[in-house]
Design a protein around this motif. Structure first.
Motif, short mmCIF file in Angstrom:
data_model
loop_
_atom_site.label_atom_id
_atom_site.label_comp_id
_atom_site.label_asym_id
_atom_site.label_seq_id
_atom_site.Cartn_x
_atom_site.Cartn_y
_atom_site.Cartn_z
N ASN A 62 0.86 -1.24 0.17
CA ASN A 62 -0.14 0.00 -0.07
C ASN A 62 0.81 1.37 0.21
O ASN A 62 0.64 2.31 -0.74
CB ASN A 62 -0.96 0.18 1.31
N TYR A 63 1.93 1.35 0.77
CA TYR A 63 2.81 2.67 1.02
C TYR A 63 3.86 2.67 -0.23
O TYR A 63 4.14 3.64 -0.40
CB TYR A 63 3.66 2.67 2.25
N GLN A 64 4.27 1.40 -0.63
CA GLN A 64 5.06 1.40 -1.80
C GLN A 64 4.28 2.00 -3.09
O GLN A 64 4.84 2.79 -3.80
CB GLN A 64 5.24 -0.12 -2.24
N THR A 65 3.04 1.81 -3.33
CA THR A 65 2.35 2.35 -4.34
C THR A 65 2.11 3.54 -4.05
O THR A 65 2.18 4.53 -4.94
CB THR A 65 1.10 1.31 -4.60
N LYS A 66 1.81 4.05 -2.83
CA LYS A 66 1.51 5.28 -2.41
C LYS A 66 2.30 6.37 -2.56
O LYS A 66 2.23 7.45 -3.01
CB LYS A 66 0.87 5.39 -0.95
N TYR A 167 -0.51 -12.48 -5.43
CA TYR A 167 -1.92 -13.31 -5.14
C TYR A 167 -2.87 -12.60 -5.65
O TYR A 167 -2.88 -11.33 -6.06
CB TYR A 167 -2.23 -13.45 -3.69
N GLU A 168 -3.80 -13.10 -6.23
CA GLU A 168 -5.33 -12.76 -6.79
C GLU A 168 -6.30 -13.44 -5.72
O GLU A 168 -6.23 -14.81 -5.80
CB GLU A 168 -5.39 -12.83 -7.88
N THR A 212 5.86 -12.49 7.52
CA THR A 212 5.24 -11.62 6.33
C THR A 212 5.04 -10.25 6.85
O THR A 212 4.72 -10.00 7.91
CB THR A 212 4.06 -12.32 5.58
N ALA A 213 5.04 -9.33 5.69
CA ALA A 213 4.43 -7.97 6.07
C ALA A 213 3.38 -7.71 6.73
O ALA A 213 3.16 -6.87 7.45
CB ALA A 213 4.78 -7.07 5.03
N VAL A 214 2.35 -8.52 6.19
CA VAL A 214 1.05 -8.66 6.69
C VAL A 214 0.50 -10.18 6.82
O VAL A 214 1.23 -10.83 6.26
CB VAL A 214 -0.14 -8.00 5.65
N THR A 215 -0.51 -10.37 7.41
CA THR A 215 -0.92 -11.62 7.79
C THR A 215 -2.29 -11.77 7.34
O THR A 215 -3.19 -12.65 7.79
CB THR A 215 -0.89 -12.13 9.19
N LYS A 229 -2.05 -8.35 -5.98
CA LYS A 229 -1.72 -7.70 -4.70
C LYS A 229 -0.14 -8.58 -3.90
O LYS A 229 0.03 -9.63 -4.76
CB LYS A 229 -2.65 -8.20 -3.42
N TYR A 230 0.53 -7.79 -3.44
CA TYR A 230 1.92 -8.34 -3.12
C TYR A 230 2.09 -8.32 -1.58
O TYR A 230 1.60 -7.38 -1.17
CB TYR A 230 2.95 -7.68 -3.94
N ILE A 231 2.77 -9.25 -1.07
CA ILE A 231 3.09 -9.20 0.27
C ILE A 231 4.76 -9.71 0.37
O ILE A 231 5.22 -10.56 -0.16
CB ILE A 231 2.29 -10.33 1.18
#
Length: 267
Positions: A62-66, A167-168, A212-215, A229-231
């Motif tokens: 999210n922050y990478q994109t933003k 993932y999708e 992982t960055a998120v779970t 989406k990427y994690i």
């Protein structure tokens, strides 16, 4: 050294004397550092003197994109600030992420605790030739009348260091309503073939949990369109076998599913 690196008087990791600022109060009496501050993870701040650049690696897409992709820097995944944004080509950012796949798309190499029927094989999820839109039939995995506690195992054929997950999430032509996409998860690695073959949810012997960055897998957008989406994964160990433990889904019905998973390296 560890005694001085956060000092703001010019002897710290940024060789600038911030204590001479005339602003009251002084906004920078202690230099910031990344909470992890480890070169092996890429989570650290850097500074180059002369023409200068500050960089930091975001842990969420999210922050990478933003921010990372809009700061005019050399890397779309780093936050870069300075008067010359090309002088610290971070080694991680210069290596593109590459998807790695099982030796073949079959139930020998991709397994799950259960499947709904033979039109929803687990190995459809890792097959890059499958359709990301329209009907889920023959394009994604669904569990068999279970919406909690499903294992999903991938055999890459040889040991690889996975650094990111693409993932999708599950969807049916983008329709809203009964959304069976997976939600909370943990990620694991192993080099033990018996562990790969064991699909009992609670059996974690010979598996190592990988941070992982998120779970949480995001729900698929309510549109008949790809939704990549990427994690980011904090991992320095090469494993042949990787596992997802999916705890639940976005809809407490009778199924759990995922459309696409690709494990990625940046060696």
């Amino acid at each position: 050294n560890t005694d001085n690196y956060r000092k703001a008087d010019g002897t710290g990791w940024i060789p600038v004397n911030f204590t001479s600022l005339t602003t009251t109060p002084n906004p920078l009496t202690l230099l910031p550092v990344d909470p992890t501050n480890s070169t092996s993870t890429g989570l650290y701040y850097t500074y180059v003197n002369g023409s200068w650049e500050l960089t930091a690696l975001f842990e969420t897409t999210n922050y990478q994109t933003k921010y990372g992709s809009t700061d005019n820097g050399a890397s779309p995944s780093l936050f870069e600030l300075g008067n010359h944004l090309k002088i610290t080509p971070n080694a991680m950012s210069q290596r593109p992420y590459m998807s790695v796949y099982p030796p073949e798309q079959s139930d020998i190499y991709v397994k799950a605790t259960s499947k709904f029927n033979t039109t929803y094989w687990p190995y459809f999820v890792t097959d890059p030739t499958k359709n990301l839109i329209s009907t889920p039939v023959n394009n994604q995995w669904y569990s068999a009348n279970a919406y909690t506690n499903q294992r999903f195992h991938i055999d890459l054929g040889s040991a690889k260091i996975i650094k990111r997950i693409y993932y999708e999430n599950a969807h049916n032509s983008g329709a809203s309503g009964m959304v069976y996409g997976v939600k909370n998860f943990t990620f694991w690695g192993s080099n033990n073939p018996a562990a790969f073959a064991d699909l009992v949810y609670g059996n974690d012997a010979e598996w190592t949990q990988i941070p992982t960055a998120v779970t949480l897998f995001d729900i698929h957008v309510s549109a008949n369109t790809p939704d990549p989406k990427y994690i980011l994964v904090t991992n320095t160990t090469a494993y042949r076998y990787y596992a997802f433990k999916f705890a639940n889904t976005y809809y407490n019905g009778d199924l759990m599913g995922i459309r696409r998973i690709e494990l990625q390296t940046n060696d």
